[in-house]
Design an enzyme around this catalytic site. Sequence first.
Site, PDB file in Angstrom:
ATOM      1  N   SER A 159       0.866  -1.182   0.000  1.00  0.00           N
ATOM      2  CA  SER A 159       0.000   0.000   0.000  1.00  0.00           C
ATOM      3  C   SER A 159       0.901   1.229   0.000  1.00  0.00           C
ATOM      4  CB  SER A 159      -0.845  -0.005   1.278  1.00  0.00           C
ATOM      5  OG  SER A 159      -1.486   1.246   1.462  1.00  0.00           O
ATOM      6  N   TYR A 161      -2.542  -1.622  10.380  1.00  0.00           N
ATOM      7  CA  TYR A 161      -2.462  -1.719   8.918  1.00  0.00           C
ATOM      8  C   TYR A 161      -1.108  -1.203   8.435  1.00  0.00           C
ATOM      9  CZ  TYR A 161      -4.056  -1.207   4.025  1.00  0.00           C
ATOM     10  OH  TYR A 161      -4.201  -1.307   2.666  1.00  0.00           O
TER      11      TYR A 161
HETATM   12  P1  NAD Z   1     -11.440  -6.356  -0.573  1.00  0.00           P
HETATM   13  O1  NAD Z   1     -12.092  -6.275   0.768  1.00  0.00           O
HETATM   14  O2  NAD Z   1     -12.243  -6.022  -1.782  1.00  0.00           O
HETATM   15  O3  NAD Z   1     -10.791  -7.792  -0.792  1.00  0.00           O
HETATM   16  C1  NAD Z   1     -10.051  -8.458   0.210  1.00  0.00           C
HETATM   17  C2  NAD Z   1      -9.989  -9.926  -0.103  1.00  0.00           C
HETATM   18  O4  NAD Z   1      -9.241 -10.567   0.942  1.00  0.00           O
HETATM   19  C3  NAD Z   1     -11.369 -10.608  -0.149  1.00  0.00           C
HETATM   20  O5  NAD Z   1     -11.407 -11.570  -1.181  1.00  0.00           O
HETATM   21  C4  NAD Z   1     -11.449 -11.301   1.214  1.00  0.00           C
HETATM   22  O6  NAD Z   1     -12.295 -12.443   1.235  1.00  0.00           O
HETATM   23  C5  NAD Z   1      -9.988 -11.685   1.400  1.00  0.00           C
HETATM   24  N1  NAD Z   1      -9.706 -11.966   2.813  1.00  0.00           N
HETATM   25  C6  NAD Z   1      -9.858 -11.126   3.876  1.00  0.00           C
HETATM   26  N2  NAD Z   1      -9.549 -11.797   5.005  1.00  0.00           N
HETATM   27  C7  NAD Z   1      -9.189 -13.059   4.652  1.00  0.00           C
HETATM   28  C8  NAD Z   1      -8.776 -14.220   5.363  1.00  0.00           C
HETATM   29  N3  NAD Z   1      -8.683 -14.239   6.703  1.00  0.00           N
HETATM   30  N4  NAD Z   1      -8.507 -15.337   4.652  1.00  0.00           N
HETATM   31  C9  NAD Z   1      -8.629 -15.367   3.298  1.00  0.00           C
HETATM   32  N5  NAD Z   1      -9.009 -14.293   2.579  1.00  0.00           N
HETATM   33  C10 NAD Z   1      -9.285 -13.169   3.247  1.00  0.00           C
HETATM   34  O7  NAD Z   1     -10.152  -5.395  -0.432  1.00  0.00           O
HETATM   35  P2  NAD Z   1      -9.174  -4.764  -1.536  1.00  0.00           P
HETATM   36  O8  NAD Z   1      -9.329  -3.291  -1.449  1.00  0.00           O
HETATM   37  O9  NAD Z   1      -9.301  -5.437  -2.845  1.00  0.00           O
HETATM   38  O10 NAD Z   1      -7.764  -5.102  -0.869  1.00  0.00           O
HETATM   39  C11 NAD Z   1      -6.847  -6.038  -1.387  1.00  0.00           C
HETATM   40  C12 NAD Z   1      -5.456  -5.689  -0.904  1.00  0.00           C
HETATM   41  O11 NAD Z   1      -5.075  -4.418  -1.415  1.00  0.00           O
HETATM   42  C13 NAD Z   1      -5.326  -5.602   0.618  1.00  0.00           C
HETATM   43  O12 NAD Z   1      -4.103  -6.179   1.033  1.00  0.00           O
HETATM   44  C14 NAD Z   1      -5.329  -4.100   0.858  1.00  0.00           C
HETATM   45  O13 NAD Z   1      -4.647  -3.762   2.038  1.00  0.00           O
HETATM   46  C15 NAD Z   1      -4.574  -3.624  -0.366  1.00  0.00           C
HETATM   47  N6  NAD Z   1      -4.805  -2.207  -0.691  1.00  0.00           N
HETATM   48  C16 NAD Z   1      -6.052  -1.732  -0.939  1.00  0.00           C
HETATM   49  C17 NAD Z   1      -6.206  -0.400  -1.252  1.00  0.00           C
HETATM   50  C18 NAD Z   1      -7.547   0.191  -1.551  1.00  0.00           C
HETATM   51  O14 NAD Z   1      -7.652   1.419  -1.637  1.00  0.00           O
HETATM   52  N7  NAD Z   1      -8.581  -0.591  -1.764  1.00  0.00           N
HETATM   53  C19 NAD Z   1      -5.096   0.451  -1.298  1.00  0.00           C
HETATM   54  C20 NAD Z   1      -3.837  -0.059  -1.036  1.00  0.00           C
HETATM   55  C21 NAD Z   1      -3.697  -1.405  -0.730  1.00  0.00           C
END
Ligand code: NAD
Length: 256
Positions: free
Chosen positions: A138, A151
């Site tokens: 991130s 986080y």
């Molecule tokens: P999201 O909530 O849409 O997806 C998260 C996924 O992780 C889902 O499929 C969920 O089922 C899975 N997950 C969560 N806990 C779990 C567990 N215990 N076991 C197995 N699977 C699990 O979120 P996203 O925004 O797509 O985030 C994905 C990654 O990107 C994360 O690591 C997040 O920190 C990172 N990220 C997101 C953003 C943003 O703005 N959305 C920015 C920077 C980084």
Amino acid sequence: MKTILITGSTSGIGLGIAKEFAKTKQYNIIFNGLETNGAEIAAAVGKEFGVDVMFSNANMLNPEELRNMVNEGISKFGKIDVLINNAGIQHVSPIEDFPDEKWNAIIGINLTSAFYLSKAVWKGMKEHKFGRIINIASAHGLVASEFKSAYIASKHGIVGLTKTLALEGAPFNITCNAICPGYVKTPLVEKQIADQAKAHNISESEVASKVMLVKQAVKEFVSVETLGQMALLLAAESSSTITGTALPIDGGWNAQ
Ligand code: NAD
């Protein structure tokens, strides 16, 4: 044909990345996530793009389930060439009220699972003299914001893990890189938009411009396609010298 395992790929960024890999028709895809319709989501991508898929609901907090997912993937497809550690959760709270169990869950899901999975695929990657590990960190892997202690600790941690695996993987053509996105409109962020609107007493549409994108020079959410394209580049055979990096795709947030 190569095989990719993407954690948390039945939602948001992981699903977007999976689709970019599917479009190339050069990868079997192992999907993972806790969405109850995960198997259907995986099958739908497989059908749309004509690629072989597998689905596992292995929980990132359970090392045994993670090892089983890797072994099942290897049994089905022969090897795992690319691992994307993407599953992640968030919790926003001042340190004094931050629940202990949320700290442990965030470190476990966002950081420790990447250790277990990298360890589980390592031997095969070494044997095949090819491996690409991509960690979805991130912008918060590089800089902090208040109220996100767990986080930010997890994302800084995964950048450190990335560098170490890059050094250990170098003799075996195993690369390891972190992608550091700014804000991407996914279910994880939609939830924060609602929370922030309440906290700041402003409308949800104002949250984007007045709260979330304040630190980004480019006032746009990052698209999952952009992240998928970067992951494809990092996964390529020709990317053997791109390793140990933490690449911001954050609309200029980290330029400041
Ligand atoms: P999201 O909530 O849409 O997806 C998260 C996924 O992780 C889902 O499929 C969920 O089922 C899975 N997950 C969560 N806990 C779990 C567990 N215990 N076991 C197995 N699977 C699990 O979120 P996203 O925004 O797509 O985030 C994905 C990654 O990107 C994360 O690591 C997040 O920190 C990172 N990220 C997101 C953003 C943003 O703005 N959305 C920015 C920077 C980084």
